[in-house]
Design a protein around this motif. Structure first.
Motif, PDB file in Angstrom:
ATOM      1  N   SER A  75      49.428  32.766  45.950  1.00 57.67           N
ATOM      2  CA  SER A  75      50.653  32.569  45.182  1.00 57.67           C
ATOM      3  C   SER A  75      50.460  32.577  43.677  1.00 57.67           C
ATOM      4  CB  SER A  75      51.316  31.253  45.595  1.00 57.67           C
ATOM      5  OG  SER A  75      50.417  30.173  45.394  1.00 57.67           O
ATOM      6  N   ALA A  76      49.262  32.240  43.171  1.00 60.14           N
ATOM      7  CA  ALA A  76      49.057  32.148  41.733  1.00 60.14           C
ATOM      8  C   ALA A  76      47.566  32.252  41.432  1.00 60.14           C
ATOM      9  CB  ALA A  76      49.607  30.829  41.198  1.00 60.14           C
ATOM     10  N   LYS A  77      47.255  32.481  40.159  1.00 58.75           N
ATOM     11  CA  LYS A  77      45.853  32.591  39.768  1.00 58.75           C
ATOM     12  C   LYS A  77      45.112  31.278  40.026  1.00 58.75           C
ATOM     13  CE  LYS A  77      42.671  33.510  35.986  1.00 58.75           C
ATOM     14  NZ  LYS A  77      42.476  33.825  34.554  1.00 58.75           N
ATOM     15  N   ASP A  78      45.765  30.133  39.818  1.00 60.50           N
ATOM     16  CA  ASP A  78      45.101  28.851  40.062  1.00 60.50           C
ATOM     17  C   ASP A  78      44.639  28.750  41.517  1.00 60.50           C
ATOM     18  OD1 ASP A  78      45.468  28.092  37.467  1.00 60.50           O
ATOM     19  OD2 ASP A  78      47.181  26.783  37.855  1.00 60.50           O
ATOM     20  N   ASP A  79      45.454  29.223  42.436  1.00 56.38           N
ATOM     21  CA  ASP A  79      45.050  29.209  43.844  1.00 56.38           C
ATOM     22  C   ASP A  79      43.867  30.144  44.076  1.00 56.38           C
ATOM     23  OD1 ASP A  79      47.089  27.463  44.308  1.00 56.38           O
ATOM     24  OD2 ASP A  79      48.447  28.922  45.209  1.00 56.38           O
ATOM     25  N   LEU A  80      43.901  31.296  43.413  1.00 56.97           N
ATOM     26  CA  LEU A  80      42.798  32.246  43.553  1.00 56.97           C
ATOM     27  C   LEU A  80      41.499  31.638  43.021  1.00 56.97           C
ATOM     28  CD1 LEU A  80      41.658  35.020  44.194  1.00 56.97           C
ATOM     29  CD2 LEU A  80      42.505  35.825  41.973  1.00 56.97           C
ATOM     30  N   VAL A  81      41.576  30.935  41.879  1.00 55.88           N
ATOM     31  CA  VAL A  81      40.382  30.312  41.303  1.00 55.88           C
ATOM     32  C   VAL A  81      39.822  29.261  42.248  1.00 55.88           C
ATOM     33  CG1 VAL A  81      39.555  28.847  39.425  1.00 55.88           C
ATOM     34  CG2 VAL A  81      41.005  30.812  38.917  1.00 55.88           C
ATOM     35  N   LEU A  82      40.688  28.494  42.885  1.00 56.62           N
ATOM     36  CA  LEU A  82      40.208  27.500  43.852  1.00 56.62           C
ATOM     37  C   LEU A  82      39.435  28.173  44.983  1.00 56.62           C
ATOM     38  CD1 LEU A  82      42.040  24.415  45.238  1.00 56.62           C
ATOM     39  CD2 LEU A  82      41.029  26.032  46.830  1.00 56.62           C
ATOM     40  N   LEU A  83      39.964  29.282  45.475  1.00 62.86           N
ATOM     41  CA  LEU A  83      39.286  29.996  46.556  1.00 62.86           C
ATOM     42  C   LEU A  83      37.992  30.643  46.064  1.00 62.86           C
ATOM     43  CD1 LEU A  83      42.420  31.645  48.199  1.00 62.86           C
ATOM     44  CD2 LEU A  83      41.106  29.710  49.080  1.00 62.86           C
ATOM     45  N   MET A  84      37.974  31.081  44.815  1.00 58.21           N
ATOM     46  CA  MET A  84      36.740  31.623  44.236  1.00 58.21           C
ATOM     47  C   MET A  84      35.670  30.541  44.162  1.00 58.21           C
ATOM     48  SD  MET A  84      38.310  33.826  41.066  1.00 58.21           S
ATOM     49  CE  MET A  84      36.691  34.043  40.305  1.00 58.21           C
ATOM     50  N   GLN A  85      36.066  29.359  43.723  1.00 55.04           N
ATOM     51  CA  GLN A  85      35.103  28.255  43.623  1.00 55.04           C
ATOM     52  C   GLN A  85      34.550  27.907  45.000  1.00 55.04           C
ATOM     53  OE1 GLN A  85      35.223  24.837  44.580  1.00 55.04           O
ATOM     54  NE2 GLN A  85      33.650  23.991  43.236  1.00 55.04           N
ATOM     55  N   GLU A  86      35.421  27.877  45.991  1.00 54.43           N
ATOM     56  CA  GLU A  86      34.996  27.564  47.358  1.00 54.43           C
ATOM     57  C   GLU A  86      34.004  28.595  47.872  1.00 54.43           C
ATOM     58  OE1 GLU A  86      35.321  25.681  51.317  1.00 54.43           O
ATOM     59  OE2 GLU A  86      35.327  25.086  49.218  1.00 54.43           O
ATOM     60  N   ARG A  87      34.302  29.871  47.634  1.00 50.30           N
ATOM     61  CA  ARG A  87      33.398  30.929  48.081  1.00 50.30           C
ATOM     62  C   ARG A  87      32.118  30.935  47.247  1.00 50.30           C
ATOM     63  NH1 ARG A  87      34.559  36.024  50.128  1.00 50.30           N
ATOM     64  NH2 ARG A  87      36.353  35.016  51.077  1.00 50.30           N
ATOM     65  N   GLY A  88      32.254  30.663  45.946  1.00 44.88           N
ATOM     66  CA  GLY A  88      31.098  30.729  45.059  1.00 44.88           C
ATOM     67  C   GLY A  88      30.035  29.697  45.372  1.00 44.88           C
ATOM     68  N   ILE A  89      30.446  28.469  45.718  1.00 41.30           N
ATOM     69  CA  ILE A  89      29.443  27.449  46.010  1.00 41.30           C
ATOM     70  C   ILE A  89      28.888  27.590  47.418  1.00 41.30           C
ATOM     71  CG2 ILE A  89      30.463  25.815  44.382  1.00 41.30           C
ATOM     72  CD1 ILE A  89      31.563  24.278  46.788  1.00 41.30           C
ATOM     73  N   GLY A  90      29.661  28.179  48.321  1.00 40.36           N
ATOM     74  CA  GLY A  90      29.187  28.357  49.688  1.00 40.36           C
ATOM     75  C   GLY A  90      28.846  27.042  50.360  1.00 40.36           C
TER      76      GLY A  90
END
Length: 308
Positions: A75-90
């Motif tokens: 829905s928004a870039k903030d949501d995308l960033v949250l998912l990026m952080q989740e994927r990035g830390i693994g």
């Protein structure tokens, strides 16, 4: 579009997506596009140009779709960033999976040091993680997995749960600091050489006597015998935790009301000598354990260098 991206139940859309419980769009280019592809493309952009390089338009262009297509999934870039952080830390690496075994063995120091090094490594691999604001406890699966692993390492340590969380936060701060400092270095040695040349030119013993003395002693150079410049800071944090535990153990063992007979015995020269000998033995044991930890750390570093 709104009905496609609203939260599942009471969960925000991004959190629901991270937990895998969000409904996927029923319309649009579903077969060609997915949350996974969107997040992967966003991470590629961030790895190349930092978090500022990530926008819905840039991600859509990378994938060959229109920005409107992305909004059906996130829905928004903030949501995308949250998912990026989740994927990035693994998820925590496999060598941290035996946290419970280490806790049972009392080897919580080694476990926490490994945890902190692994966390710092994430910031080196994805420096843009440092640019994501911390707005609270991460409630996504991978964030909680890292926290759960650290608490598992501390499971047998006699500290209140709040104190254990404080220990984890202190080490997390140490890991982030390592990432921030490492971010400015490319490993080529050019930055160190440049700074050394500037220090030699600008730092005089008259104006900065202590900095000059440290520089002359090689404190600002890349020492081969100290491949990890952050090990000292991690060790001191863990020393602090160990000191708290030792202090509490001594306090718990101390009698609340001294017995007159014990007080009389404490004045006996032989008792005093025995107490002194015990303290010296305990000090020697602590020093031996410290040397053992340092030797083990050096052995690990030598093994890592050979593997590289």
């Amino acid at each position: 579009m709104t009905e496609d991206v609203e939260a599942d139940g009471d969960l925000p859309r991004a959190v629901a997506l991270a937990w895998g419980v969000a409904a996927h769009p029923t319309r649009g280019p579903k077969r060609e596009l997915s949350i996974e592809r969107i997040v992967d493309a966003a991470i590629e952009l961030a790895d190349e140009g930092g978090l500022a390089a990530v926008s819905m338009n840039a991600v859509a262009t990378r994938l060959g779709f229109t920005p409107m297509s992305l909004y059906r999934y996130v829905s928004a870039k903030d949501d995308l960033v949250l998912l990026m952080q989740e994927r990035g830390i693994g998820v925590p690496p496999d060598d941290l999976a035996g946290a419970d075994d280490r806790a049972d063995a009392g080897d919580w120091r080694a476990g926490l040091e490994a945890w902190t090094r692994a966390m710092a490594g994430l910031y080196v691999e994805h420096p843009w993680l440092l640019d994501i604001p911390i707005t609270g406890v991460g409630v996504t699966p991978n964030n909680l997995a890292w926290l759960d692993t650290a608490l598992a390492i501390l499971d047998g340590v006699p500290l209140h749960p709040n104190a254990k969380l404080s220990v984890v936060l202190a080490l997390l701060a140490q890991g982030r600091f390592e990432g921030i400092v490492s971010r400015g270095y490319d490993g080529s040695g050019e930055v160190e050489s440049r700074d050394a040349a500037l220090m030699a030119q600008l730092v005089t013993p008259e104006q900065f006597p202590h900095v000059h003395a440290a520089f002359a002693a090689g404190a600002f150079s890349d020492q081969d015998d100290d491949p990890d410049p952050f090990s000292f800071g991690r060790a001191r944090v863990l020393d602090g935790v160990e000191a708290v535990l030792q202090g509490r153990a001594i306090e718990a063992a101390a009698p609340h009301r001294p017995d007159p007979a014990d007080q009389a015995a404490s004045r006996d020269p032989k008792v005093k000598e025995a107490v002194k000998a015990r303290r010296e033995a305990e000090k020697a044991l602590r020093e031996a354990r410290k040397r053992e930890r340092e030797q083990l750390k050096n052995a690990r570093e030598r093994a890592r260098k050979r593997a590289e």
